[in-house]
Design a protein around this motif. Structure first.
Motif, PDB file in Angstrom:
ATOM      1  N   UNK A 229       0.838  -1.203   0.000  1.00 52.50           N
ATOM      2  CA  UNK A 229       0.000   0.000   0.000  1.00 52.50           C
ATOM      3  C   UNK A 229       0.878   1.260   0.000  1.00 52.50           C
ATOM      4  N   UNK A 257      -8.714 -13.006   2.811  1.00 48.24           N
ATOM      5  CA  UNK A 257      -9.475 -12.206   1.844  1.00 48.24           C
ATOM      6  C   UNK A 257     -10.002 -10.931   2.502  1.00 48.24           C
ATOM      7  N   UNK A 258     -10.499 -11.091   3.736  1.00 49.06           N
ATOM      8  CA  UNK A 258     -10.971  -9.937   4.513  1.00 49.06           C
ATOM      9  C   UNK A 258      -9.837  -8.921   4.648  1.00 49.06           C
ATOM     10  N   UNK A 261      -9.228  -7.102   1.405  1.00 45.04           N
ATOM     11  CA  UNK A 261     -10.338  -6.176   1.181  1.00 45.04           C
ATOM     12  C   UNK A 261     -10.169  -4.912   2.014  1.00 45.04           C
ATOM     13  N   UNK A 262      -9.771  -5.068   3.272  1.00 42.77           N
ATOM     14  CA  UNK A 262      -9.755  -3.914   4.168  1.00 42.77           C
ATOM     15  C   UNK A 262      -8.435  -3.147   4.171  1.00 42.77           C
ATOM     16  N   UNK A 263      -7.376  -3.767   3.630  1.00 48.23           N
ATOM     17  CA  UNK A 263      -6.102  -3.044   3.595  1.00 48.23           C
ATOM     18  C   UNK A 263      -5.867  -2.418   2.214  1.00 48.23           C
ATOM     19  N   UNK A 264      -6.175  -3.163   1.141  1.00 46.14           N
ATOM     20  CA  UNK A 264      -5.885  -2.661  -0.204  1.00 46.14           C
ATOM     21  C   UNK A 264      -7.136  -2.403  -1.035  1.00 46.14           C
ATOM     22  N   UNK A 265      -8.239  -3.077  -0.705  1.00 42.70           N
ATOM     23  CA  UNK A 265      -9.495  -2.789  -1.390  1.00 42.70           C
ATOM     24  C   UNK A 265      -9.690  -3.536  -2.692  1.00 42.70           C
ATOM     25  N   UNK A 266     -10.646  -3.041  -3.461  1.00 40.60           N
ATOM     26  CA  UNK A 266     -11.181  -3.718  -4.636  1.00 40.60           C
ATOM     27  C   UNK A 266     -10.111  -4.124  -5.663  1.00 40.60           C
ATOM     28  N   UNK A 267      -9.179  -3.227  -5.942  1.00 45.33           N
ATOM     29  CA  UNK A 267      -8.260  -3.477  -7.057  1.00 45.33           C
ATOM     30  C   UNK A 267      -7.395  -4.723  -6.861  1.00 45.33           C
ATOM     31  N   UNK A 268      -7.217  -5.111  -5.594  1.00 47.10           N
ATOM     32  CA  UNK A 268      -6.367  -6.286  -5.333  1.00 47.10           C
ATOM     33  C   UNK A 268      -7.177  -7.576  -5.134  1.00 47.10           C
ATOM     34  N   UNK A 269      -8.502  -7.461  -5.168  1.00 45.85           N
ATOM     35  CA  UNK A 269      -9.328  -8.641  -4.874  1.00 45.85           C
ATOM     36  C   UNK A 269      -9.558  -9.497  -6.112  1.00 45.85           C
TER      37      UNK A 269
ATOM     38  N   UNK B  11      -7.295   4.326  -2.888  1.00 40.70           N
ATOM     39  CA  UNK B  11      -7.700   2.925  -2.806  1.00 40.70           C
ATOM     40  C   UNK B  11      -9.221   2.872  -2.772  1.00 40.70           C
ATOM     41  N   UNK B  12      -9.756   1.829  -3.379  1.00 41.41           N
ATOM     42  CA  UNK B  12     -11.214   1.710  -3.467  1.00 41.41           C
ATOM     43  C   UNK B  12     -11.706   0.638  -2.489  1.00 41.41           C
ATOM     44  N   UNK B  13     -12.341   1.084  -1.423  1.00 37.89           N
ATOM     45  CA  UNK B  13     -12.812   0.120  -0.415  1.00 37.89           C
ATOM     46  C   UNK B  13     -14.273  -0.274  -0.617  1.00 37.89           C
ATOM     47  N   UNK B  14     -14.867   0.256  -1.693  1.00 36.49           N
ATOM     48  CA  UNK B  14     -16.236  -0.137  -2.010  1.00 36.49           C
ATOM     49  C   UNK B  14     -16.133  -1.399  -2.869  1.00 36.49           C
ATOM     50  N   UNK B  15     -15.936  -2.536  -2.237  1.00 35.61           N
ATOM     51  CA  UNK B  15     -15.538  -3.737  -2.967  1.00 35.61           C
ATOM     52  C   UNK B  15     -16.725  -4.547  -3.464  1.00 35.61           C
ATOM     53  N   UNK B  16     -16.481  -5.269  -4.561  1.00 33.82           N
ATOM     54  CA  UNK B  16     -17.550  -6.108  -5.128  1.00 33.82           C
ATOM     55  C   UNK B  16     -17.850  -7.279  -4.187  1.00 33.82           C
ATOM     56  N   UNK B  17     -16.851  -7.718  -3.446  1.00 32.00           N
ATOM     57  CA  UNK B  17     -17.091  -8.768  -2.449  1.00 32.00           C
ATOM     58  C   UNK B  17     -17.375  -8.095  -1.112  1.00 32.00           C
ATOM     59  N   UNK B  19     -19.652  -8.168   2.897  1.00 38.97           N
ATOM     60  CA  UNK B  19     -20.101  -9.071   3.953  1.00 38.97           C
ATOM     61  C   UNK B  19     -21.627  -9.086   4.036  1.00 38.97           C
ATOM     62  N   UNK B 323      -3.496  10.609   5.748  1.00 37.22           N
ATOM     63  CA  UNK B 323      -3.940   9.792   4.607  1.00 37.22           C
ATOM     64  C   UNK B 323      -4.338   8.392   5.073  1.00 37.22           C
ATOM     65  N   UNK B 331     -12.918   1.676   5.952  1.00 27.73           N
ATOM     66  CA  UNK B 331     -13.219   0.252   6.165  1.00 27.73           C
ATOM     67  C   UNK B 331     -13.900  -0.001   7.509  1.00 27.73           C
TER      68      UNK B 331
END
Lengths: 306, 493
Positions: A229, A257-258, A261-269, B11-17, B19, B323, B331
């Motif tokens: 990051x 995976x969690x 998702x919470x450290x790097x977000x969508x682009x890395x999933x 960074x985009x935390x609005x993820x397609x996956x 909970x 930042x 998150x």
């Protein structure tokens, strides 16, 4: 552009950020508190399966064994429709050709470990030849090990130069750099090695060979994800992450995976930027997917071992 | 080239996956329609026959109604406590006292799930916190002080100790069950009896604790629980037959209590407000410090007297820290307190939400830059997005006053001496935090900080064996640990 602003300006790696072990472990354990249920679980499991580098790295590997593994990679469990393939097959250089041929145009990548894996104790020209051989045989991805001895001795320039040289030898193949975190000792050193690898051109950083314990853990992976990051914010360049070894259960994989998702977000999933190096995880994931779909667990015998 | 780009990177935390909802099962908890007063081991109707509603702050629905105790009810409770003190509790061998307290601790563990659910329903805090922090820590306090009951001679060697008598205890709404445990456990372990009043918005877990106490067989009248608002509290404070007042709450009310008991024989322990400086030096482990700041301010929606609401960042790392904080609050999951994935629950009451909103407006007017997470909020109930204020000045009210909500004021500093002076520049002194990788700096800073608790490279860590309490207007007296015994004892000879 000033030289000092260039992506290739080499920082003083002894100044890499420090990591507080207690804090990192606490943060990592927080991810395990997320409750993953229902469709979120099913989607997560499919994503995990699709991120696996199905691995065989044994002295007794044969073409027969690798062919079977490739078929498993393409058809993890045909009994149930809608199951994705794994991301890649990970083998020794001598097995790249047969893997490439068996996988054909399935889209599944072939990764090869190189640079005198797993110890890395060989001269640089041997490591470069090892890499070029794997790439010439058709490897899409190359997993190298860093020289941990040189790293511990403080010879960061050696480690950096070696990674850069292997990167050059890779050509178009993507380079994964194995830090072998189980031999590094502290999170400070994991962070430092991550910074060196990314700065030297790694496309992925990877925790372990799987031959040393401890292999991948959540805190060590967290430290590396945070390094990725910071590097992204500093350079604009994305680097992938591959925890390997010791992740054999679905539940643990979902925790990882969690964390992504919470450290790097969508682009890395996705499997372009995140992989699991594992040999036995796939079947546990399959078993859970079938359970989510049917409501009951099937016996292990219903899932092929290879 | 890349460097120029970094200003626009996000960074985009609005993820397609995402909970799926994972709500804890409400039906695992039993809440009665109406609660009476717990006096002399029994449930007693309030003499004024008045009840008030207690609601779920996450949806404003009524959960139950609770008795409103008047002066006569408080008097009955004090009489019961006095009677139990003189006739039973002070005469009982200390090891027997300890057994009762151990039993209460075990019963809290057995009913942990139900207590956690009720705590989240009544107070709005996320179930993850009530389940993993409030309830287990409450049980631990009873375990810890149960162990001291027959070992007081070792706590104060060569001194003879005796209990004070009847303790009047008034607790706040932010950690309802845990504060009850903090107050009751040391009081009864040292041989005192208790009249306790929970906060009017969060009475339910204290009443559940009364049920546990009743079931435990603790002698009647040793613990009495009376519910009500400020008037009930005043009746306790002013009652002539109470020997000790223990109060946790606002500095404003603490001062009123202090005035009310002036000239009486009543002893007091006051645990009041705070504005904790959390200091990040440039040599800190930044990612862990950021996480510590997040836990420091957003734990329990910031309804924490020792919350790290006043962040000092060394200027050379301020940009990076801000930042990272902005990324991190994206998150955080804000919503249903009963959902196991919720990080930030509901604000405890409408009144508190109004206070927080007032400060958000003050902050904006003072010229600070406000940044909130992009999360959506439920339609009903009391909610506040996690909020950061940057460009805050030392003289801003949002930097000086206790907001008691999920609102962080961020200031910068240059030198060690400067930050010590600024961090001590407050009427409060409850807690503080220091983040640096350099051990010598930790010792230098923590020694000079005028705060009751100073955390180094961590924040909001609590343990029954560790004393807690304030400097200056954050109060006096200590709770927890060996120190927590002393406010309930007279040391003689």
């Amino acid at each position: 552009m000033k030289r000092s602003e260039s992506l290739f300006a080499i920082p003083d790696f002894s100044l890499s950020p420090r990591i507080d072990q207690v804090g990192a472990e606490e943060r990592a354990s927080r991810f395990t508190k997320r409750s993953i249920k229902k469709e979120s679980k099913l989607n997560g499991l499919k994503l995990v399966l699709n991120m696996i580098d199905l691995t065989t790295l044994e002295g007794k590997d044969t073409e027969g064994k690798v062919r079977q593994l490739c078929y498993k990679a393409m058809h993890p469990h045909d009994a149930v429709p809608g199951i994705p393939t794994v991301a890649a097959i990970c083998v020794y250089p001598s097995m790249v050709k047969v893997a490439k041929k068996t996988l054909g145009d399935s889209g599944i990548k072939v990764a090869s470990v190189v640079t005198a894996f797993p110890s890395g104790q060989a001269p640089r020209d041997v490591k470069i030849r090892d890499t070029k051989f794997a790439v010439n045989e058709g490897a899409d991805e190359v997993d190298m090990v860093i020289s941990r001895g040189k790293f511990h001795a403080g010879d960061y320039n050696f480690v950096f130069d070696e990674i850069a040289a292997i990167k050059e030898a890779c050509g178009d193949a993507r380079l994964k750099v194995i830090l072998e975190t189980g031999e590094l000792g502290t999170f400070d050193k994991v962070r430092r090695a991550s910074d060196i690898a990314m700065q030297a051109g790694a496309d992925f950083i990877k925790t372990s060979t799987g031959k040393i314990q401890p292999a991948a853990t959540m805190p060590v992976t967290l430290v590396m994800l945070e390094a990725i990051r910071d590097f992204y914010y500093k350079t604009g360049r994305m680097v992938g992450m591959k925890p390997a070894g010791g992740i054999s259960k679905s539940k643990l994989a979902l925790h990882y995976l969690v964390m992504v998702k919470e450290v790097l977000g969508e682009d890395w999933l996705n499997n372009h930027w995140f992989r699991f190096g594992a040999s036995s995880l796939a079947n546990d994931v399959l078993m859970q997917i079938v359970k989510e779909k049917t409501g009951v667990y099937q016996a292990a015998n219903y899932f092929s071992v290879d | 080239m890349a460097k120029a780009k970094s200003n626009t990177l996000k960074l985009n935390f609005d993820t397609s996956w995402s909970y799926a909802p994972a709500p804890e099962n409400k039906s695992a908890a039993t809440i009665k329609k109406q609660y009476d007063l717990f006096i002399n081991g029994d449930w007693v109707k309030p003499s004024g026959n008045k009840y008030f509603d207690t609601i779920n702050p996450a949806n404003e629905e009524k959960l139950s109604e609770v008795a409103d105790a008047n002066m006569a009810d408080v008097d009955a409770a004090v009489k019961a406590a006095r009677n139990a003190y003189e006739k039973i509790w002070k005469k009982m061998p200390a090891k027997e006292r300890g057994k009762y307290i151990f039993r209460i601790a075990r019963m809290i563990q057995e009913k942990a799930r139900e207590l956690a659910i009720i705590e989240s329903l009544d107070g709005g805090k996320p179930i993850r916190e009530s389940r993993d922090f409030d309830v287990p820590t409450a049980a631990n306090h009873f375990f810890y002080y149960a162990g001291w009951a027959d070992k007081l001679d070792y706590a104060f060697p060569n001194r003879l100790s005796e209990p004070l008598g009847v303790a009047g205890q008034i607790i706040p709404w932010n950690f309802p069950l845990l504060m009850a445990a903090w107050k009751i456990a040391p009081a009864i372990a040292t041989g005192n009896t208790v009249v306790l009043k929970p906060a009017e918005t969060t009475s339910l877990t204290a009443l559940k604790l009364a049920e546990i106490i009743q079931e435990s067989g603790l002698p009647e009248g040793v613990v009495n629980i009376v519910t009500g608002a400020g008037a009930t509290g005043a009746a306790i404070v002013n009652h002539p037959d109470i020997n000790k007042i223990a109060f946790t709450g606002s500095t404003e009310v603490g001062k009123i209590i202090q005035r009310a008991i002036a000239g009486t024989n009543k002893k007091a322990t006051l645990e009041l407000g705070g504005k904790a400086a959390n200091i990040i030096f440039e040599d800190a482990p930044i990612d862990q410090a950021v996480e510590g700041v997040i836990n420091g301010i957003f734990f329990n929606q910031g309804h924490v007297c020792c919350s790290g609401s006043w962040l000092y960042v060394q200027e050379s790392v301020a940009k990076e820290v801000i930042r990272k904080l902005k990324d991190r609050i994206e998150s955080l999951i804000v919503g249903d307190p009963l959902d196991k994935n919720t990080d930030i629950g509901a604000i405890n009451s409408r009144q508190q939400l109004e206070t927080i909103d007032k400060y958000l407006n003050i902050g904006k007017k003072e010229g600070a830059e406000m940044y909130q997470s992009s999360c959506s909020l439920p339609g009903k109930g009391f909610w506040c997005r996690p909020t950061l204020f940057t460009n805050v000045a030392q003289s801003n009210r949002i930097a000086q006053e206790e907001i008691f909500g999920p609102v962080l004021a961020i200031l910068t500093f240059r030198t060690d001496d400067e930050v010590i002076e600024k961090a001590n520049n407050s009427p409060y002194g409850l807690s503080a935090g220091v983040w640096t990788d350099k051990g010598s700096k930790i010792f230098n800073m923590t020694r000079r900080m005028r705060a009751g608790v100073v955390w180094a490279n961590t924040f909001n860590k609590f343990d029954p064996s560790s004393p807690f309490g304030g400097y200056k207007e954050s109060g006096f007296g200590r709770e927890g640990g060996l120190h927590g015994l002393l406010p309930y004892l007279n040391l003689i000879n």
